[in-house]
Design an enzyme around this catalytic site. Structure first.
Site, PDB file in Angstrom:
ATOM      1  N   THR A 382       0.838  -1.204   0.000  1.00  0.00           N
ATOM      2  CA  THR A 382       0.000   0.000   0.000  1.00  0.00           C
ATOM      3  C   THR A 382       0.871   1.251   0.000  1.00  0.00           C
ATOM      4  O   THR A 382       1.985   1.262   0.498  1.00  0.00           O
ATOM      5  CB  THR A 382      -0.970   0.026   1.194  1.00  0.00           C
ATOM      6  N   THR A 400      -3.309   0.463  -3.472  1.00  0.00           N
ATOM      7  CA  THR A 400      -2.622  -0.751  -3.029  1.00  0.00           C
ATOM      8  C   THR A 400      -2.768  -1.905  -4.016  1.00  0.00           C
ATOM      9  O   THR A 400      -3.710  -1.943  -4.811  1.00  0.00           O
ATOM     10  CB  THR A 400      -3.184  -1.198  -1.661  1.00  0.00           C
ATOM     11  N   SER A 454      -8.230  -1.452   5.341  1.00  0.00           N
ATOM     12  CA  SER A 454      -7.708  -0.604   6.413  1.00  0.00           C
ATOM     13  C   SER A 454      -7.344   0.786   5.910  1.00  0.00           C
ATOM     14  O   SER A 454      -7.028   1.672   6.716  1.00  0.00           O
ATOM     15  CB  SER A 454      -6.465  -1.250   7.045  1.00  0.00           C
TER      16      SER A 454
END
Length: 569
Positions: A382, A400, A454
């Site tokens: 990422t 990512t 995330s």
């Protein structure tokens, strides 16, 4: 045996008051910090700023700003360039999120171009002999989800850009064609993954020298086939990548190697414009990406901390860190409720409500028992970038291919490195992914579904005007890193460089362990252990970039943990 959080705070104040005063003078900022090192990691601009995990990519973005492009144009140019120069983390074989602020109407826009599960994917696709095989979702052809990068950046350009795709892609094409110097972080990734890179013809051609040695820091590598692919996309990149010649080559490669992605997957892929989510924090308005991003988790954590008078505790003091640990734990427990809203009813309004956050705060204060222990999380792929232009537009973009070098498989003829984004799904209940996040039913595999991420780019405003932006890389440590850098700016009034440099911690509920960077003073770690926390020391925790904004005064900083560039003009 754990006692109440309030008791431990009192204990910390009793045992560590003298210690804190001493450490504040000696170790904060961290030992070894030199004031003049700021020039190496930060930049100041009056007309614009680009912060990236690649110095070459940051300069690519600035080049577009100087040509008259806006923040969206520059963000796309930077993203394409960092996909060339930081290929272990991102590229056009992946996908991401883009959070955009348009100054003209004070509007926020959230663009989701996350990868999707192929239409032939199924919840039990990684079950072998009745047991889940997590490696199948991490390496190889079955780990690949439908890329969204090209569709996303094209959508952003068509709505808010001022330049054509080839004009914006030119810096990336030049870097790929003429070569670029390998930075130390990429050199480390190549050396670490050398056997697997050697096994793939396309990656071996780019990253491995003729004598079988890995490309080293400072050496020049070339990605000529990727350069040719970017040029072939023309000014209508979606038409070619998802419907035309490039699409046909991707589909042919997938069929030949047993992959699941078909022509229908590419034809049906669409980026999604979503409504940003936000929450007030101490007079600021914090704007984040909605699910399937984890932006709401950061907002929940900030909500739990609001009113806590953090500045009075001292940056990175044991009492402050104890508070963060409990808040992070509750936030990560809640993360299980986040997923692709097209498949799961994510009650984001309820999750961000004062009532719910009050309940979480109460749980944090009383230190509810955490889930069972499992191995600790660690950094992976990422990349994040931040851009601001002369008109006040701001873009925070995180992109990512998931873990290092994605699925460790490429389409050699295209120079295209493929993602392993299927690992971000829950491959089976309770089975942790590469980041040791356990699978939950809300995030199980479904055809066309986007996995929970995330990635959490945010933009913070005061009186409807951006004052800072941040985002990061490193799996779940993105969430904790973005939180801490934001607090360092808003509560402790650190500049961008110092906010990024402060040592960080990470707690994600499972496992019941607090990961602490080795730059954190040893006395602080001891104080946390005395409070009953299980401590694990790590060299570093992800990478976070930061941008602070005042009229005519842009300050940007990249994270030295991973390297990069901050360039202003």
């Amino acid at each position: 045996m754990r006692s109440s959080f309030a008791f431990h705070l009192r204990l910390a104040h009793c045992r560590a008051t003298v210690l804190i005063v001493f450490l504040s003078a000696i170790f904060w900022p961290p030992a070894g910090f030199a004031a003049d090192s700021q020039a190496n990691r930060a930049a100041v601009g009056t007309h614009g700023m680009v912060v990236s995990e690649s110095d070459d990519a940051a300069h690519a973005g600035i080049e577009i700003l100087k040509q008259g492009g806006n923040a969206v144009d520059a963000a796309v140019a930077t993203a394409l360039a960092v996909g060339v120069t930081n290929p272990a983390s991102c590229g056009i074989g992946g996908g991401g999120f883009m959070l955009i602020y348009i100054a003209k109407n004070h509007g926020f826009y959230a663009l989701d171009y996350r990868e999707t599960a192929p239409l032939m994917a199924r919840p039990d696709m990684y079950i072998r002999n009745g047991k889940p095989d997590p490696e199948l979702s991490k390496d190889g052809i079955l780990a690949v989800a439908v890329p969204g990068e090209i569709a996303g950046i094209d959508a952003a350009l068509r709505r808010f850009g001022t330049m054509k795709f080839q004009q914006i892609a030119a810096p990336a094409e030049k870097l790929a064609e003429n070569g670029f110097a390998v930075n130390p972080h990429l050199a480390g990734e190549i050396a670490h993954m050398l056997p697997k890179l050697n096994a793939d013809p396309g990656m071996r051609e780019v990253f491995v020298k003729s004598d079988g040695a890995p490309a080293k820091a400072g050496e020049t590598i070339y990605a000529k086939k990727l350069a040719a692919t970017l040029k072939r996309l023309g000014d209508d990149p979606v038409a070619n990548f998802y419907h035309g010649e490039v699409a046909a080559q991707i589909v042919s490669f997938m069929k030949e190697h047993g992959g699941l992605i078909t022509a229908n997957d590419l034809t049906n892929y669409r980026p999604i414009w979503r409504s940003p989510i936000r929450r007030q924090y101490r007079g600021y308005d914090v704007v984040a990406m909605p699910p399937p991003s984890s932006g709401g988790v950061v907002l929940e954590m900030l909500g739990m901390l609001e009113g806590g008078r953090l500045a009075g505790l001292g940056v990175d003091s044991p009492p402050y860190l104890a508070r963060l640990i409990e808040v992070m734990r509750q936030g990560f427990i809640d993360r299980a409720q986040y997923a692709d809203p097209a498949f799961v009813g994510v009650e984001i309004g309820k999750l961000l409500s004062d009532r719910h956050i009050g309940e979480l705060r109460d749980r944090a204060l009383h230190r509810k028992a955490p889930p069972p222990d499992t191995p600790a999380a660690h950094d992976h792929g990422t990349t994040n970038l931040l851009v601001a232009d002369k008109d006040g537009n701001v873009v925070a973009l995180t992109t990512t291919t998931n873990t290092v070098f994605g699925a460790l498989i490429s389409v050699p003829a295209l120079g295209l490195l493929l993602n392993d984004e299927m690992d971000d799904f829950a491959i089976a209940p309770g089975v942790p992914n590469a980041y040791h996040l356990a699978g939950e039913r809300a995030n199980e595999i479904r055809p066309g579904k986007r996995p929970l991420s995330s990635m959490t780019p945010i933009i913070v405003t005061k009186n409807n005007v951006p004052v800072m932006s941040t985002g990061g890389s490193g799996g779940p440590t993105i969430i904790s890193g973005v939180l801490q850098v934001t607090l360092n700016v808003l509560d402790f009034h650190l500049d961008a460089a110092h906010a990024v440099d402060e040592p960080r911690i990470h707690e994600q509920a499972v496992p019941d362990v607090v990961i602490v960077e080795e730059s954190m003073p040893a006395a602080t770690r001891v104080a946390l252990e005395e409070m009953g926390y299980k401590i694990k020391v790590a060299p570093s925790l992800g990478a976070v970039g930061a941008l602070t904004i005042e009229p005519g005064n842009y300050r940007g900083a990249f994270d030295q943990r991973k390297g990069g560039g901050a360039v202003g003009y």
